[in-house]
Design an enzyme around this catalytic site. Structure first.
Site, PDB file in Angstrom:
ATOM      1  N   TYR A  43     -16.881  18.751 -14.081  1.00 27.90           N
ATOM      2  CA  TYR A  43     -17.129  17.314 -14.075  1.00 27.90           C
ATOM      3  C   TYR A  43     -18.104  16.986 -12.937  1.00 27.90           C
ATOM      4  O   TYR A  43     -17.924  17.426 -11.804  1.00 27.90           O
ATOM      5  CB  TYR A  43     -15.811  16.562 -13.900  1.00 27.90           C
ATOM      6  CG  TYR A  43     -15.989  15.079 -13.928  1.00 27.90           C
ATOM      7  CD1 TYR A  43     -16.246  14.423 -15.123  1.00 27.90           C
ATOM      8  CD2 TYR A  43     -15.934  14.331 -12.759  1.00 27.90           C
ATOM      9  CE1 TYR A  43     -16.428  13.046 -15.148  1.00 27.90           C
ATOM     10  CE2 TYR A  43     -16.114  12.967 -12.781  1.00 27.90           C
ATOM     11  CZ  TYR A  43     -16.357  12.326 -13.976  1.00 27.90           C
ATOM     12  OH  TYR A  43     -16.547  10.978 -13.993  1.00 27.90           O
ATOM     13  N   ARG A  74       0.825  -1.214   0.000  1.00 24.07           N
ATOM     14  CA  ARG A  74       0.000   0.000   0.000  1.00 24.07           C
ATOM     15  C   ARG A  74       0.858   1.262   0.000  1.00 24.07           C
ATOM     16  O   ARG A  74       0.380   2.362  -0.245  1.00 24.07           O
ATOM     17  CB  ARG A  74      -0.965  -0.013   1.199  1.00 24.07           C
ATOM     18  CG  ARG A  74      -1.911   1.161   1.251  1.00 24.07           C
ATOM     19  CD  ARG A  74      -3.224   0.885   2.006  1.00 24.07           C
ATOM     20  NE  ARG A  74      -3.069   0.025   3.149  1.00 24.07           N
ATOM     21  CZ  ARG A  74      -2.629   0.424   4.362  1.00 24.07           C
ATOM     22  NH1 ARG A  74      -2.318   1.681   4.568  1.00 24.07           N
ATOM     23  NH2 ARG A  74      -2.521  -0.449   5.358  1.00 24.07           N
ATOM     24  N   ASP A  89      -7.993  21.139 -12.788  1.00 25.12           N
ATOM     25  CA  ASP A  89      -8.286  19.833 -13.366  1.00 25.12           C
ATOM     26  C   ASP A  89      -7.878  19.907 -14.837  1.00 25.12           C
ATOM     27  O   ASP A  89      -8.523  20.575 -15.639  1.00 25.12           O
ATOM     28  CB  ASP A  89      -9.780  19.507 -13.213  1.00 25.12           C
ATOM     29  CG  ASP A  89     -10.117  18.085 -13.660  1.00 25.12           C
ATOM     30  OD1 ASP A  89      -9.411  17.558 -14.553  1.00 25.12           O
ATOM     31  OD2 ASP A  89     -11.090  17.513 -13.145  1.00 25.12           O
ATOM     32  N   LYS A 115      -8.665   9.096 -18.900  1.00 22.75           N
ATOM     33  CA  LYS A 115      -9.032   9.723 -20.173  1.00 22.75           C
ATOM     34  C   LYS A 115      -7.815   9.796 -21.103  1.00 22.75           C
ATOM     35  O   LYS A 115      -7.324   8.772 -21.525  1.00 22.75           O
ATOM     36  CB  LYS A 115      -9.654  11.096 -19.899  1.00 22.75           C
ATOM     37  CG  LYS A 115     -10.663  11.110 -18.739  1.00 22.75           C
ATOM     38  CD  LYS A 115     -11.952  10.383 -19.039  1.00 22.75           C
ATOM     39  CE  LYS A 115     -12.809  10.140 -17.799  1.00 22.75           C
ATOM     40  NZ  LYS A 115     -13.147  11.332 -17.006  1.00 22.75           N
TER      41      LYS A 115
HETATM   42  C1  LIG Z   1     -13.484  11.586 -15.635  1.00 20.96           C
HETATM   43  C2  LIG Z   1     -13.137  12.879 -14.979  1.00 20.96           C
HETATM   44  C3  LIG Z   1     -12.868  12.945 -13.602  1.00 20.96           C
HETATM   45  C4  LIG Z   1     -12.978  11.712 -12.698  1.00 20.96           C
HETATM   46  O1  LIG Z   1     -12.028  10.762 -13.019  1.00 20.96           O
HETATM   47  P1  LIG Z   1     -12.245   9.146 -12.837  1.00 20.96           P
HETATM   48  O2  LIG Z   1     -10.986   8.594 -13.386  1.00 20.96           O
HETATM   49  O3  LIG Z   1     -13.469   8.796 -13.612  1.00 20.96           O
HETATM   50  O4  LIG Z   1     -12.437   8.906 -11.383  1.00 20.96           O
HETATM   51  C5  LIG Z   1     -12.507  14.159 -13.068  1.00 20.96           C
HETATM   52  N1  LIG Z   1     -12.440  15.274 -13.831  1.00 20.96           N
HETATM   53  C6  LIG Z   1     -12.706  15.255 -15.152  1.00 20.96           C
HETATM   54  C7  LIG Z   1     -12.624  16.518 -15.944  1.00 20.96           C
HETATM   55  C8  LIG Z   1     -13.061  14.064 -15.773  1.00 20.96           C
HETATM   56  O5  LIG Z   1     -13.335  14.049 -17.083  1.00 20.96           O
END
Ligand SMILES: *Cc1c(COP(=O)(O)O)cnc(C)c1O
Length: 369
Positions: free
Chosen positions: A110, A59, A184, A209
């Site tokens: 998001y 961990r 983000d 993504k």
């Molecule tokens: C998908 C996404 C998230 C969350 O990420 P996960 O990998 O699905 O937990 C956060 N911010 C944005 C802009 C996203 O597209």
């Protein structure tokens, strides 16, 4: 308890001044070049390690996480910490705030991030101040006395863009302690926007993504150039246990090798599609910042949008984004989507197929609406 990140010695080519991100994406996060060493960091499934070392337990660290973190850190210009998902990273960053803190947050962003912030506000743990990301004056006016400013740029799914450099400069000039600026960067990727260079304190990624790029792994990353914050995030991951899977870390690093190529190719197609869509009689509005491979279109009504996503053959009707395959979805099909998002809005994530095939597929359905 140690939270060591010491794994293999990941090195960039000795003595070379690597400056291009395209090269960094390929050279970073690799084992040292020794005879018969593998070129890629192998997957190490380990719950525990022989005692006496810096890591000790599964961990607290894994060589595969370290390799990925080396690469993401170099691409964003800071220290990266990987998490089980983007949301696990988001949660760890929001956890940096003390009880009762004030969080400025993009008024559209998001959905998971908006829900997490709203949940904490409902519990009385945070005070939220929603702000439009594309209005620097409004952000700065609301920022005095705030503890954290959370900007998504471009925003999901309205594609509004923040002037990160202007915001960070203005925040630094506020009286008292400047709030932490969190960006983000999932939509832009470090290829198109490097928030730490623009003055942000933390960068958050859903590596699920673009960084991964192949729609086959869920993983998150947070990057900061502030070592004290990096240490807190690492301690938080070790304590709360939101650790990435070793296969996922491998897949994301494998995908990252082609990040620049994918982003550049998809962006080129997105620009062409944005222009053609803008001239089509069935399209009321195109939202595209002029860069990047995500765009949103508005059609006559929700029914037209549903017919578009149901009728295409090359495009895949799916949530998520940033893969090599082009995907799209009518965002308001999600009951929790914000009412400020138009009912007829379809968000498109342009992949790396040939742009003529992507356009022909869209046009065939749009012509029939
Ligand atoms: C998908 C996404 C998230 C969350 O990420 P996960 O990998 O699905 O937990 C956060 N911010 C944005 C802009 C996203 O597209």
């Amino acid at each position: 308890m140690t939270h060591a990140q010491d794994g293999p010695d990941f090195t960039t080519p000795a003595g070379s001044a690597v400056v291009q991100l395209r090269t960094v994406a390929v050279t970073s996060g690799r084992p040292a070049k020794e005879p018969d060493a593998p070129l890629n960091q192998p997957i190490v499934p380990a719950s525990t390690y022989v005692g006496g070392g810096a890591t000790g337990y599964g961990r607290y660290g894994n060589p595969g996480w370290s390799a990925l973190e080396d690469a993401v850190g170099q691409l964003e210009g800071g220290t990266a910490i990987s998490f089980a998902s983007g949301m696990a990273g988001v949660n760890a960053v929001v956890d940096l705030l003390d009880e009762g803190a004030t969080l400025l947050i993009s008024d559209t962003c998001y959905l998971g991030v908006a829900s997490l912030a709203a949940e904490r506000a409902r519990q009385g743990r945070l005070t939220l101040r929603p702000v439009p990301v594309d209005d620097t004056d409004a952000i700065v006016a609301a920022a005095e006395g705030a503890d954290m400013v959370w900007l998504e740029s471009p925003t999901n799914p309205l594609m509004d863009v923040a002037d990160l450099k202007a915001v960070s400069a203005a925040l630094a000039a506020l009286p008292g302690d400047a709030p932490l600026l969190v960006v983000d960067n999932t939509f832009a990727t470090p290829i198109l926007q490097r928030p730490l260079e623009l003055g942000a304190d933390l960068v958050v990624h859903s590596a699920t993504k673009f960084l991964s790029g192949h729609s086959d792994a869920v993983l998150g990353a947070v990057v900061t150039a502030d070592q004290a914050i990096a240490d807190r995030l690492l301690a938080s991951r070790s304590l709360h246990g939101a650790t990435p899977g070793v296969l996922e870390a491998f897949l994301v690093l494998r995908g990252l090798r082609t990040l620049a190529l994918r982003v550049e190719a998809a962006q080129e197609s997105a620009l062409i599609l944005a222009e053609r869509l803008g001239q089509h009689r069935s399209v009321r509005r195109v939202r595209h910042p002029g860069w990047g491979s995500l765009l949103s279109i508005e059609l006559a009504d929700a029914d037209a949008a549903d017919r578009l996503v149901a009728g295409a053959r090359v495009w895949v009707h799916a949530t998520s984004l940033g893969g090599v395959e082009s995907t799209f979805e009518r965002r308001r099909r999600w009951p929790a989507e914000l009412p400020t998002v138009p009912d007829s809005l379809v968000r498109l994530s342009v992949g790396i197929e040939h742009v003529d095939d992507l356009w022909a597929d869209l046009r065939r359905v749009l012509d029939s609406l």
